[in-house]
Design a protein around this motif. Structure first.
Motif, mmCIF file in Angstrom:
data_model
loop_
_atom_site.group_PDB
_atom_site.id
_atom_site.type_symbol
_atom_site.label_atom_id
_atom_site.label_comp_id
_atom_site.label_asym_id
_atom_site.label_seq_id
_atom_site.Cartn_x
_atom_site.Cartn_y
_atom_site.Cartn_z
ATOM 1 N N LYS B 126 -72.314 3.773 112.664
ATOM 2 C CA LYS B 126 -71.831 2.716 113.560
ATOM 3 C C LYS B 126 -72.323 1.349 113.102
ATOM 4 C CE LYS B 126 -71.701 1.672 118.541
ATOM 5 N NZ LYS B 126 -71.680 0.240 118.389
ATOM 6 N N ASN B 128 -72.830 -2.468 114.434
ATOM 7 C CA ASN B 128 -72.954 -3.232 115.673
ATOM 8 C C ASN B 128 -72.946 -4.714 115.294
ATOM 9 O OD1 ASN B 128 -73.972 -4.619 117.830
ATOM 10 N ND2 ASN B 128 -75.797 -3.349 118.092
ATOM 11 N N ALA B 170 -65.621 -3.517 111.173
ATOM 12 C CA ALA B 170 -66.210 -3.816 112.493
ATOM 13 C C ALA B 170 -65.911 -5.256 112.918
ATOM 14 C CB ALA B 170 -67.715 -3.565 112.462
#
Lengths: 258, 258
Positions: B126, B128, B170
């Motif tokens: 992931k 962020n 992202a």
């Protein structure tokens, strides 16, 4: 105004994996915004030895030639800073590592090479708190290592105690600031061989007297000079002792007052 | 939406002081927000040699044991990242260095030790973007090195190309994103011995064909897989070539399209 704790840790915490781990756990539990400043402990000398780079000291101060600056940058900004950040994230303390070059936070000037050439040692000119404040206000803890830059592309080795004081001073325009110097002793001692001899309160009059009497000497002098410099420049509270003073009530330590 | 350029540089730029200096000068002149991602080049292997640490590779991939992870952290996050930040500040490009632990930006998981134990190698779970976006919106350029963390205190060595693709993906929820892979060749070549054999456009049909024919092979495959992965996940533009493609109009390079 919010209160920000500015906490400097030394080799006694950094050099010991378990002590560092426990310190960072407790640090993460501290409520409110905080800034951490660390030096390098003995890791830089250890790496220098492994790389067969001579460690040169004059009056207890490291001479930072180009190769030593590389080593310091690798150890302080790389190995130690990133270990701290990873451990803080594991404790759900969001944090960001800094040198003084990151975010252009600490501009310094290379120390004059006369009378002693300390090499790439930097004296702080200006702390720019824009990015640290942005992060603090977004619940992120800045973690500084003892490296600055001259804004002309040169990194510089800079005393971590001084960095802590200057950051505390610069943040005092926006926050109530508390500066904590954590080291291996429970406070400033009247007898360096007796840990029960902590001087619990020192003001400038008492400091002058203790210096004149030779009770406070050597490495404690620059540390206390940083304390008074901070207090004289709007830092609200300055304490010296071991890290228990942060985490346990009524821990004996030294409070500095003007 | 603003356009953000995500630029990954490789060893051909990092390994050469003058090339890096010139690249960072030109990079600083690029208008608009940008993110830089760098690997470590050969410095990590050089340091390992100096420290008598064996460099173990399987299929061209480094085996990251604990000591190697230390070396990588020192070289990537310390020496190289901070050199880049200091140089960017000298060019008046405000910037902040990151590992994936900083700002909890890139969470990864240690790669399974079977069939091959790559040690502390991380696969990204992931990204962020909270802190990178905060910085970008305050005119600060994030500079990432090829290190992630597992959010349990462990740093992990992670492929820089993959980091670049995942950051671009992202950021695509907030910006128009352009991903540039800068390497030693002017683009994807049909003949690795002929720099004039750049394939200027590759789409997925052509890619499959070139793979089947064995024209594209080895190290180019994961790079191109990252390119298509990015394009399939809302990255607007992906280019592969040498860094001239960023700074000079009409520079021959490879444009990847879905």
């Amino acid at each position: 105004m919010k209160t920000v704790k500015i906490i400097k840790i030394g080799g006694n915490i950094i050099n010991n994996e378990k002590v560092l781990h426990n310190f960072l756990y407790n640090f993460s539990q501290l409520e409110g915004p905080k800034v951490l400043i660390h030096g390098g402990g003995k890791s830089a000398s250890d790496l220098a030895k492994k790389m067969n780079t001579p460690v040169n000291m004059i009056n207890g101060r490291r001479i930072t030639d180009a190769q030593t600056l590389d080593i310091i940058t690798m150890v302080y900004a790389g190995k130690i800073n990133k270990k701290i950040i990873a451990k803080l994230q594991a404790n759900n303390t969001n944090s960001m590592g800094f040198t003084g070059a990151d975010g252009n936070t600490i501009k310094a000037t290379k120390r004059s090479s006369s009378p002693i050439d300390y090499g790439f040692a930097g004296d702080i000119i200006k702390v720019n708190t824009q990015i640290p404040i942005l992060l603090i206000n977004n619940q992120v803890t800045p973690v500084f290592c003892a490296i600055t830059h001259d804004k002309n592309g040169q990194l510089l080795n800079t005393n971590a105690d001084t960095i802590a004081a200057e950051i505390a001073i610069a943040l005092s325009t926006k926050y109530i600031t508390e500066l904590y110097y954590c080291f291996e002793e429970p406070g400033v001692l009247t007898d360096i061989n007796n840990k029960n001899s902590v001087i619990e309160n020192i003001n400038s009059t008492k400091y002058t007297k203790l210096k004149d009497q030779g009770v406070i000497f050597k490495g404690m002098l620059p540390k206390l000079d940083n304390c008074f410099h901070a207090l004289n420049n709007k830092v609200t509270k300055v304490s010296v002792g071991n890290s228990d003073m942060l985490f346990k009530e009524n821990t004996t330590h030294t409070s500095i007052k003007i």
